[in-house]
Design an enzyme around this catalytic site. Structure first.
Site, short mmCIF file in Angstrom:
data_model
loop_
_atom_site.label_atom_id
_atom_site.label_comp_id
_atom_site.label_asym_id
_atom_site.label_seq_id
_atom_site.Cartn_x
_atom_site.Cartn_y
_atom_site.Cartn_z
N ARG A 120 -6.74 -0.77 43.64
CA ARG A 120 -5.69 -1.53 44.35
C ARG A 120 -5.37 -2.76 43.53
O ARG A 120 -6.22 -3.60 43.28
CB ARG A 120 -6.17 -1.95 45.74
N HIS A 143 -0.64 -15.56 35.94
CA HIS A 143 -1.47 -14.95 36.98
C HIS A 143 -0.59 -14.19 37.96
O HIS A 143 0.38 -14.73 38.49
CB HIS A 143 -2.25 -16.05 37.71
N ASP A 202 -10.84 -0.51 45.80
CA ASP A 202 -10.75 0.04 47.15
C ASP A 202 -9.38 0.65 47.46
O ASP A 202 -8.97 0.73 48.61
CB ASP A 202 -11.09 -1.04 48.19
N CYS A 240 -3.54 -5.37 53.45
CA CYS A 240 -4.23 -6.60 53.05
C CYS A 240 -3.37 -7.85 53.17
O CYS A 240 -3.88 -8.96 53.10
CB CYS A 240 -4.77 -6.47 51.63
N CYS A 292 -3.61 -5.99 43.89
CA CYS A 292 -3.19 -6.88 44.97
C CYS A 292 -2.42 -8.04 44.32
O CYS A 292 -3.01 -8.87 43.63
CB CYS A 292 -4.44 -7.37 45.70
#
Length: 130
Positions: A116, A100, A107, A63, A118
């Protein structure tokens, strides 16, 4: 010590890390220093040093950002719904300083729980194990 206001955060963090960690920004895909990191160690929140992920949970999702299957512990992160940019996502925040880190998606590898995480490289520091 965790800063008490945004001016202190700005002094502590470089501009790109501040944008991601405190303003909920995102680094460009395939640009982060930890995207291809394969060393063994712990990924910590760059803002406060809280341990977030172990390298054993990292995998190449393709990704463009570092991807993990699970945090080091359930209380290392907080999850909130994020409705920004016309999407519905699960935002990942540091449980210690509320910064954050990235987002969570359903996925991930099925054999490792199907989730996942990310995460932005600029939201992390890495402590290599020797």
């Amino acid at each position: 010590m965790i800063p008490s206001d945004e001016n202190e955060w700005k002094k502590q963090l470089d501009p790109e890390s501040y944008h991601v960690l405190r303003q909920k920004g995102t680094e460009r895909p395939f640009s982060g220093q930890y995207y291809l990191n394969k060393d063994t160690g712990i990924y910590e929140c760059k803002a406060c040093g809280n341990e977030i992920f172990h390298s054993s949970a990292k995998y190449d999702s393709g990704c463009g950002w570092p991807s993990f299957t699970e945090p080091v512990s359930a209380d290392a992160i907080r999850v909130e719904m994020d409705y920004s940019h016309g999407m519905v996502r699960e935002e990942i925040l540091c449980a210690k300083c509320d910064s954050h880190l990235g987002h969570r998606f359903p996925d991930g590898p099925k054999d490792r729980g199907g989730i996942r995480y990310c995460i932005n490289s600029v939201a992390l520091d890495f402590k290599k194990e020797h």
